[in-house]
Design a protein around this motif. Structure first.
Motif, mmCIF file in Angstrom:
data_model
loop_
_atom_site.group_PDB
_atom_site.id
_atom_site.type_symbol
_atom_site.label_atom_id
_atom_site.label_comp_id
_atom_site.label_asym_id
_atom_site.label_seq_id
_atom_site.Cartn_x
_atom_site.Cartn_y
_atom_site.Cartn_z
ATOM 1 N N UNK A 48 5.799 4.988 4.743
ATOM 2 C CA UNK A 48 6.263 4.783 6.120
ATOM 3 C C UNK A 48 7.570 4.001 6.128
ATOM 4 N N UNK A 49 7.646 2.979 5.288
ATOM 5 C CA UNK A 49 8.851 2.147 5.241
ATOM 6 C C UNK A 49 10.048 2.961 4.728
ATOM 7 N N UNK B 264 0.745 4.190 1.421
ATOM 8 C CA UNK B 264 1.005 4.832 2.720
ATOM 9 C C UNK B 264 2.003 3.984 3.519
ATOM 10 N N UNK B 265 1.852 2.673 3.413
ATOM 11 C CA UNK B 265 2.767 1.746 4.068
ATOM 12 C C UNK B 265 4.167 1.908 3.471
ATOM 13 N N UNK C 138 0.862 -1.181 0.000
ATOM 14 C CA UNK C 138 0.000 0.000 0.000
ATOM 15 C C UNK C 138 0.904 1.239 0.000
#
Lengths: 267, 267
Positions: free
Chosen positions: A256-257, A252-253, A250
């Motif tokens: 973040x990563x 957004x994921x 995803x």
């Protein structure tokens, strides 16, 4: 404290129109709902035009502080019924407080000429899902990103679903909306920024060479990725290496990563 | 290839009930929709009872391979109208293909006794949002997590919104559902696992001491975090350090950040 005046019908009609994107665009205003977002807006340098509260909300513990803050910032305070408040939002149950906020424009040029030697800007190319945009705003805020820029075709920042998902983070950092991304990235390069494009198959962010002091990281559309004309401007492509079997992450994921990896490697 | 038979009314009535959680629980079956999920299910070791396709789907390029695969795995193939297919799902527009899949049970004890010296298990305590659970499944799959365990009060894995958000990753790794989390973590400790609880204010995952070879990382509810009785079993608490002003991170984003940091520090 004086009892707030009843909202005039004409005002209510005007604010109700803000449920529609085209009126938000004309009025350059949007609606926020709930205590947390209202508190965040009042604590920020964004300009609130009015607060609407239900009769029940007037008796809540949080109300006096909000009313004081609103008065100090010359924000109109109105009373409205729960039913009226519900007509202003896309949620089913009124939270008893709604704010009318004026859009705030940031100048993209200023972002590129900050005095700080180090700068990390996130650029979004055609992000379509409101939940994803909201989560990315919140994530960028958590990781202390210097700014966020949104392409013209990215979902509107003032969409109620986006606003809710930002959890107030939209008031914490400069977000430039409806930008010509190609033009912005070209300017960023001239200002010494390295453009990194997050794409599947890019170089692992875990192994990637030295993290540039000034970087713009671009994330693309959920289905189609980054547009070709934008991708052309990137100095390098980066990716989260895959250890398992999922076909993709995803967006957004993925943001973040990438931000975790950048922070871990350049604290 | 023979034309698939029309779905009997009685079967359709039976499958329609799977829209309701209580029938899914009784039947131990669930519905998947669309080419990608059906292909993932057929390629996995999960057991499909039936595929339902629209007349239009029979003419698609992807159909023959799916039909062959279904035949090889003894999956019943039925034809149904788009309208009938729509009654089986919570989406508005039929994608022309629906699968009826049998639940697969994993034994939690087996997860703890894998021969591998290294093992990373993610445990979810009361995750409420279907989109979050789906995104976490997908993220765990990307990062090659060995297994996922879900507490009894976590949203149901077979909820259609969860299934869609997993993008097929639910078929890629062991997921133990409706587990007594306290009991599981106590067993995990006895099997040499270190229990790490992701909580605000925990020790930074970036600085945290040596990453244990065998670990269970626990994430808690979106609003209330990890239950006290579960938290008590943790050997240490971990967190994504905050560099900006956001009050919190979305739990799927938080899981992605933790997994990135763990992978970066123990490749």
């Amino acid at each position: 404290m004086t009892h707030p005046r009843r909202i005039p019908k004409s005002k209510l009609v005007e604010y109700k129109k803000l449920l529609q994107k085209k009126y938000r665009r004309v009025q350059r205003q949007f609606v926020i709902e709930g205590v947390h977002l209202v508190e965040e807006a009042l604590a920020s340098d964004w300009d609130c035009e009015a607060l609407l509260v239900s009769e029940n909300f007037l008796t809540k513990n949080v109300f006096p502080a909000i009313a004081d803050r609103a008065a100090a910032r010359h924000v109109m305070l109105y009373e409205a019924s729960d039913r009226e408040l519900e007509t202003l939002t896309d949620t089913v149950t009124s939270q008893g407080i709604v704010g009318i906020v004026n859009e705030k424009s940031y100048d993209a040029g200023n972002l590129l000429n900050l005095p700080s030697r180090r700068s990390l800007i996130i650029a979004l190319d055609d992000i379509a899902d409101p939940g994803n945009l909201g989560a990315i705003v919140r994530t960028c805020d958590w990781f202390g990103t210097d700014a966020l820029v949104l392409s013209e075709d990215t979902v509107e920042l003032y969409n109620p679903k986006v606003i809710r998902a930002t959890m107030g983070s939209m008031f914490h950092m400069p977000i430039v909306t409806a930008i010509d991304l190609e033009g912005f990235l070209a300017s960023a390069k001239r200002c010494g920024f390295t453009i990194l494009a997050a794409v599947p198959g890019g170089e692992s962010v875990l192994d990637f060479g030295p993290i540039p002091d000034r970087a713009v990281v671009v994330f693309g559309n959920e289905a189609h990725g980054i547009h070709e004309n934008v991708l052309r401007l990137a100095s390098a492509t980066i990716a989260i290496p895959r250890f398992g079997k999922a076909e993709s992450l995803n967006v957004a994921v993925s943001a973040a990563a990438v931000l975790t990896a950048l922070r871990l490697r350049r604290p």
